[in-house]
Design a protein around this motif. Structure first.
Motif, short mmCIF file in Angstrom:
data_model
loop_
_atom_site.label_atom_id
_atom_site.label_comp_id
_atom_site.label_asym_id
_atom_site.label_seq_id
_atom_site.Cartn_x
_atom_site.Cartn_y
_atom_site.Cartn_z
N ASN A 81 0.82 -1.20 0.00
CA ASN A 81 0.00 0.00 0.00
C ASN A 81 0.86 1.25 0.00
O ASN A 81 1.95 1.27 0.56
N ALA A 82 0.34 2.30 -0.63
CA ALA A 82 1.01 3.60 -0.63
C ALA A 82 -0.10 4.65 -0.77
O ALA A 82 -1.27 4.31 -0.88
N TYR A 83 0.31 5.92 -0.72
CA TYR A 83 -0.70 6.96 -0.91
C TYR A 83 -0.20 8.03 -1.87
O TYR A 83 0.94 8.49 -1.75
N PHE A 84 -1.04 8.40 -2.81
CA PHE A 84 -0.70 9.42 -3.79
C PHE A 84 -1.64 10.61 -3.64
O PHE A 84 -2.73 10.48 -3.10
N PRO A 85 -1.21 11.79 -4.11
CA PRO A 85 -1.99 13.00 -3.85
C PRO A 85 -3.34 13.04 -4.57
O PRO A 85 -3.52 12.44 -5.62
N MET A 86 -4.24 13.79 -3.94
CA MET A 86 -5.59 13.93 -4.46
C MET A 86 -5.64 14.92 -5.63
O MET A 86 -6.47 14.81 -6.51
N PHE A 87 -4.72 15.91 -5.60
CA PHE A 87 -4.70 16.92 -6.66
C PHE A 87 -3.75 16.53 -7.78
O PHE A 87 -2.61 16.15 -7.53
N PRO A 126 -10.12 11.67 -10.43
CA PRO A 126 -11.26 10.80 -10.70
C PRO A 126 -10.79 9.34 -10.67
O PRO A 126 -11.58 8.41 -10.58
N THR A 127 -9.49 9.15 -10.74
CA THR A 127 -8.76 7.90 -10.70
C THR A 127 -7.31 8.35 -10.77
O THR A 127 -7.04 9.49 -11.13
N SER A 128 -6.36 7.48 -10.40
CA SER A 128 -5.01 8.00 -10.18
C SER A 128 -3.96 7.60 -11.20
O SER A 128 -2.77 7.81 -10.98
N GLU A 129 -4.37 7.03 -12.33
CA GLU A 129 -3.39 6.62 -13.34
C GLU A 129 -2.40 7.74 -13.63
O GLU A 129 -1.18 7.53 -13.61
N VAL A 156 -12.07 9.17 -4.43
CA VAL A 156 -11.98 9.80 -5.75
C VAL A 156 -13.26 10.60 -6.00
O VAL A 156 -14.27 10.37 -5.34
N VAL A 157 -13.18 11.52 -6.95
CA VAL A 157 -14.32 12.40 -7.23
C VAL A 157 -14.68 12.34 -8.72
O VAL A 157 -13.81 12.51 -9.57
N ARG A 158 -15.90 12.03 -8.99
CA ARG A 158 -16.40 12.09 -10.38
C ARG A 158 -17.73 12.82 -10.36
O ARG A 158 -18.67 12.36 -9.71
N PHE A 172 -16.41 8.93 -3.83
CA PHE A 172 -16.53 7.60 -3.22
C PHE A 172 -15.17 7.08 -2.79
O PHE A 172 -14.13 7.62 -3.16
N LEU A 173 -15.22 6.06 -1.94
CA LEU A 173 -14.00 5.42 -1.45
C LEU A 173 -13.75 4.16 -2.27
O LEU A 173 -14.68 3.50 -2.68
N TRP A 174 -12.47 3.88 -2.50
CA TRP A 174 -12.14 2.65 -3.20
C TRP A 174 -10.70 2.26 -2.94
O TRP A 174 -10.00 2.95 -2.18
N GLN A 175 -10.29 1.16 -3.57
CA GLN A 175 -8.87 0.86 -3.63
C GLN A 175 -8.54 0.80 -5.11
O GLN A 175 -9.36 0.39 -5.93
N GLU A 176 -7.35 1.27 -5.46
CA GLU A 176 -6.90 1.18 -6.84
C GLU A 176 -5.48 0.65 -6.85
O GLU A 176 -4.58 1.20 -6.23
N GLY A 177 -5.33 -0.49 -7.53
CA GLY A 177 -4.00 -1.07 -7.67
C GLY A 177 -3.39 -0.58 -8.98
O GLY A 177 -4.09 -0.42 -9.98
#
Length: 494
Positions: A81-87, A126-129, A156-158, A172-177
């Motif tokens: 697990n890690a964390y990336f910025p929202m902006f 909206p997703t972190s790719e 994430v926000v859509r 909404f809350l999620w996990q993204e691999g």
RNA sequence: CGGGGCGUAGCGCAGCUUGGUAGCGCGCUUGGUUCGGGACCAAGAGGUCGCGGGUUCAAAUCCCGCCGCUCCGACCA
């Protein structure tokens, strides 16, 4: 919920009718039933901002169980697990053409900060790719840095036009691999591995049977090479995409310049995947198992597996409470998540209804009459079946009973899914099924988008997936009658 | 984004047609009696009538605009 039937059903049948007055029956209005359930069981509450909600403690406890059980599987398959910025700088999001096009309409943009207009607007992910690829381009140099196997739990926000609690919300809350690999084969294997993890998790822990398969070109993720999906069937006959896993190919690697020096001394682009499930799973849980009395939670995901309701009467108050506490303690030691509801301001009947509405799998009643016999009355949420259980047997018997209940819920859901899965080659019949009972419709498809679109326009059903484990039964396309290329699952979807 | 419904106490609603003191049920608080399928009695607390503007001596009520929830469509991971 406004019509409580108090006058109409006053005569016969009142007793069974009115257990849960607050909830609209599914048969009357399924959508209203769903809304009533999420509000009355305190899973969520509406926020002052459209499409946003608070996830209340009981709802969040379910999410925490999902996180806990899925996170273990994600780690067991080698991810960290890690964390990336929202902006995300807008420019980054715009690098991959299909990706921008897919997400642009529902992106939230921050244009001011600290009272000043920003030089470059920031996108709320909206997703972190995009943001993750930006990091990966710097973190990855050599084949020794691969595979890169990272997951994050975040929001994430859509910006959605039509929202429904848990099923489609603006935040909404999620996990993204997000993973990077040396070869195409390895990336493909990863995407399928994680889809398999989702399927196993959903079926084992949430008792939700799913159909696994591949999305059509039209339905795939914006920027992906291929998208895989697990699709669940709700009790109103509509399908819900429960999780997706994407083989991103080298699309992002090329635009974000994620390269590595391979063993053979040449510079290559990585092959990537991404995969996710969200708080939407809570919606699936509600709609797959719930009934007219409210939630029905599978024991493995239930925040409270067993509720003990002591029947407190004047004469035996102390004895009953003491016995209930002893039972609670032994069960806690047996590892069962339980609640002892010893509130004295509510009657037992009130508590029965309350905990049934909240979907607690098993209720134990303990009253004056049970003291002598040293037993409790166990009542199953799913079937209502009652069974006296001696105190001494509880630590052994209850875990069994919970597992039986878990298994029965899965079986019931699977049976429902199977009974609502039709197949055929008759387009007219297909239209009729989608109009009336809905469910899945298995058919053959030529692979052309115009047939997919025509079916959608006329039936409102989409191709949910091209299943992995299903042979083609008919030679010709359901829509045009030409030679078919794939077998597909159609359904109306959330 | 288009069409329908709704917005008055925590929840469910009445009041609006025909402008003039804001009500009912549940819930909540306090005390008492109860407790094996939503107990009962008594006394209480609680409201910028979604927001903004207009008409009027006076607006929950009439007019205009906006916002939110919800249903049906369109769009969409």
């Amino acid at each position: 919920m406004e019509q409580q039937g108090s006058s109409t059903s006053a005569g016969r049948g009142k007793a069974e009718k009115e257990f849960v007055k607050e909830i609209t029956p599914q048969s009357v209005d399924y959508s209203q039933w769903y809304i009533d359930v999420v509000l009355k069981t305190e899973l969520m509450d509406y926020a002052p901002v459209k499409g946003c909600m608070a996830i209340r403690p009981y709802g969040y406890a379910i999410w925490e169980k999902i996180q806990q059980l899925l996170d273990r599987r994600i780690k067991d398959t080698g991810h960290q697990n890690a964390y990336f910025p929202m902006f995300i700088p807008q420019e980054l999001l715009q690098k991959e053409a299909a990706h921008v096009e897919g997400f642009a309409p529902e992106v939230a943009l921050v244009t001011k900060g600290g009272g000043e207009t920003l030089a470059e607007p920031l996108v709320v992910r909206p997703t972190s790719e995009a943001i993750i690829c930006d990091f990966y381009s710097r973190w990855i140099q050599s084949w020794r840095d691969l595979p890169m196997l990272i997951n994050q739990w975040c929001n994430v926000v859509r910006w959605e036009k039509v929202t429904r609690p848990f099923l489609r919300t603006s935040e909404f809350l999620w996990q993204e691999g997000h993973t990077c690999h040396r070869t195409e084969e390895e990336a493909e294997k990863e995407a399928l591995l994680m889809l398999g993890v989702y399927k196993e998790f959903l079926e084992t822990e949430m008792a939700i049977p799913v159909i696994a398969g591949r999305k059509t070109e039209r339905e795939k993720f914006a920027g992906a090479l291929r998208t895989y999906t697990v699709e669940a069937l709700m009790r109103d006959g509509r399908a819900l995409q429960a999780g997706t896993s994407h083989n991103l190919g080298q699309h992002f690697a090329r635009v974000f310049d994620i390269t590595f020096l391979d063993q053979d001394g040449t510079l290559k682009y990585v092959w990537q995947t991404s995969w996710g499930v969200s708080t939407r799973l809570i919606g699936a849980l509600i709609m797959v198992h719930g009934d007219d009395r409210g939630l029905v939670l599978p024991p493995r995901i239930a925040p409270i597996q067993v509720v003990i309701v002591p029947i407190i009467s004047k004469k035996a108050r102390e004895e009953v409470l003491a016995a209930a506490r002893r039972v609670a303690e032994t069960l806690q030691q047996a590892g069962i998540r339980l609640k002892l509801d010893d509130r004295e301001e509510y009657s037992p009947g009130w508590k029965f209804n309350e905990w049934e509405m909240k979907g607690v799998p098993l209720r134990l009643e303990l009253g004056p009459r049970d003291l002598e016999a040293e037993q409790v009355i166990a009542v199953r949420r799913d079937s209502g079946a009652k069974e006296p259980l001696p105190w001494a047997e509880l630590p052994r018997r209850l875990p069994q009973l919970l597992e039986e209940l878990q298994g029965d819920l899965y079986k019931r859901a699977l049976q429902f899914q199977q009974e609502h899965t039709r197949s055929g080659a008759d387009y007219g019949e297909f239209l009729q099924v989608m109009e009336r009972e809905r469910g899945f419709f298995i058919a053959s498809w030529c692979g052309r988008e115009e047939c997919e679109l025509k079916a959608k326009e006329e039936s409102k059903a989409t191709i949910r997936c091209i299943p992995f484990d299903r042979e083609m039964e008919h030679e010709n396309c359901l829509v045009c009658g030409e030679k078919a290329a794939h077998v597909v699952y159609f359904a109306r979807a959330y």
